[in-house]
Design an enzyme around this catalytic site. Sequence first.
Site, PDB file in Angstrom:
ATOM      1  N   GLY A  90       0.833  -1.206   0.000  1.00 13.26           N
ATOM      2  CA  GLY A  90       0.000   0.000   0.000  1.00 13.26           C
ATOM      3  C   GLY A  90       0.859   1.245   0.000  1.00 13.26           C
ATOM      4  N   ASP A 125       8.498   5.881   8.082  1.00 10.83           N
ATOM      5  CA  ASP A 125       8.153   7.219   8.579  1.00 10.83           C
ATOM      6  C   ASP A 125       7.301   8.016   7.599  1.00 10.83           C
ATOM      7  OD1 ASP A 125       9.967   7.736   6.597  1.00 10.83           O
ATOM      8  OD2 ASP A 125      11.416   8.804   7.856  1.00 10.83           O
ATOM      9  N   GLY A 126       6.973   7.400   6.449  1.00 11.15           N
ATOM     10  CA  GLY A 126       6.116   8.089   5.481  1.00 11.15           C
ATOM     11  C   GLY A 126       6.815   9.218   4.742  1.00 11.15           C
ATOM     12  N   ARG A 176       4.344  13.701  -8.137  1.00 11.75           N
ATOM     13  CA  ARG A 176       4.522  12.747  -9.233  1.00 11.75           C
ATOM     14  C   ARG A 176       3.256  12.712 -10.067  1.00 11.75           C
ATOM     15  NH1 ARG A 176       6.751   6.719  -7.858  1.00 11.75           N
ATOM     16  NH2 ARG A 176       4.736   6.137  -7.048  1.00 11.75           N
ATOM     17  N   ARG A 183      -1.560  -0.849 -10.192  1.00 14.98           N
ATOM     18  CA  ARG A 183      -0.436  -1.759 -10.417  1.00 14.98           C
ATOM     19  C   ARG A 183      -0.920  -3.192 -10.468  1.00 14.98           C
ATOM     20  NH1 ARG A 183       3.096   1.162  -6.587  1.00 14.98           N
ATOM     21  NH2 ARG A 183       1.959   3.093  -6.314  1.00 14.98           N
ATOM     22  N   ASP A 251       4.341  -4.823  -7.331  1.00 18.89           N
ATOM     23  CA  ASP A 251       3.704  -3.560  -6.932  1.00 18.89           C
ATOM     24  C   ASP A 251       4.324  -2.381  -7.681  1.00 18.89           C
ATOM     25  OD1 ASP A 251       5.877  -4.496  -5.124  1.00 18.89           O
ATOM     26  OD2 ASP A 251       5.789  -2.435  -4.431  1.00 18.89           O
ATOM     27  N   ASP A 261       8.099   4.026  -9.982  1.00 14.11           N
ATOM     28  CA  ASP A 261       8.949   3.696  -8.850  1.00 14.11           C
ATOM     29  C   ASP A 261      10.436   3.755  -9.174  1.00 14.11           C
ATOM     30  OD1 ASP A 261       9.954   2.612  -6.361  1.00 14.11           O
ATOM     31  OD2 ASP A 261       7.840   2.221  -5.989  1.00 14.11           O
TER      32      ASP A 261
HETATM   33  P1  AMP Z   1       9.129   0.576  -2.938  1.00  9.02           P
HETATM   34  O1  AMP Z   1      10.368  -0.207  -2.680  1.00  9.02           O
HETATM   35  O2  AMP Z   1       9.384   2.038  -3.136  1.00  9.02           O
HETATM   36  O3  AMP Z   1       8.282  -0.009  -4.001  1.00  9.02           O
HETATM   37  O4  AMP Z   1       8.283   0.529  -1.599  1.00  9.02           O
HETATM   38  C1  AMP Z   1       7.750  -0.642  -1.082  1.00  9.02           C
HETATM   39  C2  AMP Z   1       6.756  -0.342  -0.015  1.00  9.02           C
HETATM   40  O5  AMP Z   1       7.389   0.330   1.073  1.00  9.02           O
HETATM   41  C3  AMP Z   1       5.595   0.539  -0.442  1.00  9.02           C
HETATM   42  O6  AMP Z   1       4.447   0.071   0.220  1.00  9.02           O
HETATM   43  C4  AMP Z   1       6.018   1.891   0.073  1.00  9.02           C
HETATM   44  O7  AMP Z   1       4.906   2.727   0.288  1.00  9.02           O
HETATM   45  C5  AMP Z   1       6.688   1.528   1.383  1.00  9.02           C
HETATM   46  N1  AMP Z   1       7.649   2.542   1.851  1.00  9.02           N
HETATM   47  C6  AMP Z   1       8.845   2.854   1.300  1.00  9.02           C
HETATM   48  N2  AMP Z   1       9.441   3.816   2.013  1.00  9.02           N
HETATM   49  C7  AMP Z   1       8.621   4.131   3.053  1.00  9.02           C
HETATM   50  C8  AMP Z   1       8.672   5.049   4.140  1.00  9.02           C
HETATM   51  N3  AMP Z   1       9.701   5.853   4.340  1.00  9.02           N
HETATM   52  N4  AMP Z   1       7.609   5.076   4.987  1.00  9.02           N
HETATM   53  C9  AMP Z   1       6.562   4.259   4.814  1.00  9.02           C
HETATM   54  N5  AMP Z   1       6.457   3.385   3.823  1.00  9.02           N
HETATM   55  C10 AMP Z   1       7.466   3.308   2.941  1.00  9.02           C
HETATM   56 MG    MG Z   2       6.770   0.936  -4.985  1.00 10.00          MG
END
Ligand code: AMP
Ligand code: MG
Length: 486
Positions: A90, A125-126, A176, A183, A251, A261
């Site tokens: 998510g 940390d979002g 973005r 996805r 994803d 991504d």
């Molecule tokens: P990604 O590797 O960018 O595809 O991210 C994989 C998952 O990790 C996705 O659900 C992202 O929303 C989550 N995610 C990545 N970085 C963070 C972050 N700093 N805080 C919260 N969720 C994250």
């Molecule tokens: Mg991603």
Amino acid sequence: MNHTESGWKLRNSYAGLPKTLYAPMEANLVPSPELVIANQALAKSLGLDPEQLDSPEFLQIFAGNHFPEGSFPLAQAYAGHQFGQFTMLGDGRAILIGEQQTPDGRIFDIQLKGAGITPFSRSGDGRAALGPMLREYIISESMHAIGIPTSRSLAVVLTGEKIQRYSAEPGAILTRVASSHIRVGSFQFAAKYRSTEDLKALADYTIERHFPEISGPDRYIDLFRQTAQRQASLIAKWQLAGFVHGVMNTDNMAISGETIDYGPCAFLDRYDESAVFSSIDAGGRYAYRNQPLVGGWNLARFAESLFPLLDDRPEEQALSSLQAALEEYVSLQKQLFLAGMREKLGLFTEMPEDEQLIDALLELMQEKQMDYTNTFRSLTFDIVEEHPLAEDTAFKTWYSRYKTRQQLENRSAQDVMELMKSRNPAVIPRNHRVEAALEAAAQGDYQVMENLLAILRNPFAHSEAQQPYTAPPPPSTPPYQTYCGT
Ligand code: AMP
Ligand code: MG
């Protein structure tokens, strides 16, 4: 839908889907946002007033502090196979504020990446750090200029907060823009955790949004087939440009056929089919040469997710239709790659021995560690005498074979060069150049990045000004490494 003076014309049709597929969001206020970079050309094409990109109103929007009229901020739910392991994911650090309707009637998601905690943040940390958001900005804009379908970057702002990574880093938010953020993982989530009605709603919505011409009893098979075709085309373009996505989890595969991504991605300098830049991809699952194969693997997961929607027919028939579409993906991907390679070599027609000619060049590049982009540039301008391998016997043999093949075309040298100039970029976002731009930006100097972007914006210009940007990294440069989730 509301239309503001500054050009925002937003709605959020995703919010009309079953509420089980997303979480509504509130603003996660940031204290003192500051604009780092904004994309005039993209703003214009979206119908936004480019003059207002640096206005206080836009700054608050890019910071996620204020949502324009018509928006409905939400975090999308999705799951995905990460390095082969199924996981609930998510939007953990992204908020979809809505879709912008452009003056020519197209719609694009506007998403804020790094906008704070959501119900899907897990232990994260979002937030996002400045360097990686600028990196996404630079590389996605360069991909767009090269002609590779991609999400794009409208703006990056500093949040005014520090976030903890390896060290404390300035927090940033990237705005973005994408055709959508639906996805393979969105379907996996609905298929595994939600009802068949919810899955159907998502599939119907996706068809309406991306494949409006699809209708009839085979529409879910057609959805699969056309998604597979778009992926075949996309991944062929990655291969042709020497782009390594780096984290092809399900994803991170968009149904729209756009690249999404930008984490651990990078472009090849020297050609290496086993190239992996991501620090966590020790097994090379997402290496350059594996990308077409992984595309197929991901599509198979998509097919599985659609299976519950095909219960109106015998199971065997459903399976064989999906299987046939998957096989089509494999052959189309290869065909598009070869067609693209022929054009890179200035060949207008197709001949049976072309595949061998292409393979022989790639093998030579691999063995001699040749720079991928620059080899095609030397061939374009027929200046192989300036190529580091000009005196190499194997290369000379290949080159004379190539010239013989080219003569069979009966085309003028001018025609050939024009085709090659339009297919072989002079510049790619070379890792050492991107790093230099990010280092300067970290010190508050954005000029290095702006200069780089100006050069990358016209990759097929083959201009004098691009010359310094065509150099490969100095030989002493250590192997390049990239990171996820930064
Ligand atoms: P990604 O590797 O960018 O595809 O991210 C994989 C998952 O990790 C996705 O659900 C992202 O929303 C989550 N995610 C990545 N970085 C963070 C972050 N700093 N805080 C919260 N969720 C994250
Ligand atoms: Mg991603």
